[in-house]
Scaffold this motif. Structure first.
Motif, PDB file in Angstrom:
ATOM      1  N   GLY A  86      12.745 -11.449  38.045  1.00  0.00           N
ATOM      2  CA  GLY A  86      13.536 -10.810  39.090  1.00  0.00           C
ATOM      3  C   GLY A  86      15.033 -10.851  38.891  1.00  0.00           C
ATOM      4  N   SER A  89      14.702   2.420  41.865  1.00  0.00           N
ATOM      5  CA  SER A  89      15.797   1.459  41.779  1.00  0.00           C
ATOM      6  C   SER A  89      15.252   0.110  41.322  1.00  0.00           C
ATOM      7  N   ASP A 136      15.695  -2.619  42.980  1.00  0.00           N
ATOM      8  CA  ASP A 136      15.154  -3.274  44.178  1.00  0.00           C
ATOM      9  C   ASP A 136      13.714  -2.852  44.425  1.00  0.00           C
ATOM     10  N   ALA A 137      13.425  -1.562  44.280  1.00  0.00           N
ATOM     11  CA  ALA A 137      12.048  -1.084  44.470  1.00  0.00           C
ATOM     12  C   ALA A 137      11.122  -1.685  43.418  1.00  0.00           C
ATOM     13  N   LEU A 194      11.441  -4.607  41.966  1.00  0.00           N
ATOM     14  CA  LEU A 194      11.240  -6.028  42.231  1.00  0.00           C
ATOM     15  C   LEU A 194      10.327  -6.282  43.433  1.00  0.00           C
ATOM     16  N   LYS A 195      10.204  -5.317  44.332  1.00  0.00           N
ATOM     17  CA  LYS A 195       9.355  -5.496  45.518  1.00  0.00           C
ATOM     18  C   LYS A 195       7.873  -5.359  45.207  1.00  0.00           C
ATOM     19  N   HIS A 196       7.547  -4.723  44.096  1.00  0.00           N
ATOM     20  CA  HIS A 196       6.147  -4.469  43.754  1.00  0.00           C
ATOM     21  C   HIS A 196       5.823  -5.138  42.420  1.00  0.00           C
ATOM     22  N   PRO A 197       4.987  -6.176  42.430  1.00  0.00           N
ATOM     23  CA  PRO A 197       4.752  -6.956  41.206  1.00  0.00           C
ATOM     24  C   PRO A 197       4.043  -6.186  40.083  1.00  0.00           C
ATOM     25  N   SER A 232       4.655  -2.935  39.325  1.00  0.00           N
ATOM     26  CA  SER A 232       5.405  -1.732  38.988  1.00  0.00           C
ATOM     27  C   SER A 232       6.001  -1.868  37.591  1.00  0.00           C
TER      28      SER A 232
END
Length: 144
Positions: free
Chosen positions: A106, A120, A122-123, A125-128, A130
């Motif tokens: 991260g 992005s 951020d997007a 990092l929110k979904h493991p 991805s």
């Protein structure tokens, strides 16, 4: 005799140009990063014998945490794990195989800066599960 001199001059000039291009490439490596002068990589030197030392471009994952606790000047640490071998992914019914891939933690996008065409950091990092791909890979796998 003239032929030998001209050939020697040509070979010497070609070698000089190749060496200059190689040095220029080495000196410009990763300089597109805004904070390139503050980014460091840990390498491991393993003495095999009195005459031979192996240099590995990796280290133990815990070394970054240990170093950041011991050296207060370290602002952040990130990790990268290269994927050796093929990375197979499923997109619908299609299996996609990528030969060059890596796993990052991260903190990667806090240290390295990229311009995103879509999405992005951020997007990501929110979904493991991805992933981020280059524009050329997106065209290759998904079309225009």
């Amino acid at each position: 005799m003239t032929m030998i001199n001209v050939a020697g001059l040509g070979i010497g000039m070609a070698a000089t140009v190749l060496i200059v291009l190689w040095v220029q490439n080495e000196l410009s490596f990763d300089k597109f990063q805004p904070d390139a002068e503050n980014i460091y990589r840990i390498k491991v030197r393993i003495p095999i014998s009195k005459k031979e030392t192996w240099v590995w471009e990796n280290s133990q994952y815990v070394l970054g945490d240990f170093a950041s606790r011991q050296i207060p000047e370290i602002a952040d640490v990130t990790r990268l794990k290269a994927n050796y071998g093929d990375l197979n992914m499923r997109y619908g019914a299609k299996i996609i195989t990528e030969k060059k891939a890596a796993y990052v933690d991260g903190h990667w996008f806090k240290i390295f800066h990229y311009d995103f065409i879509d999405g992005s950091a951020d997007a990501f990092l929110k979904h493991p599960f991805s992933l981020i791909i280059t524009e050329s890979a997106a065209k290759k796998y998904f079309g225009g």
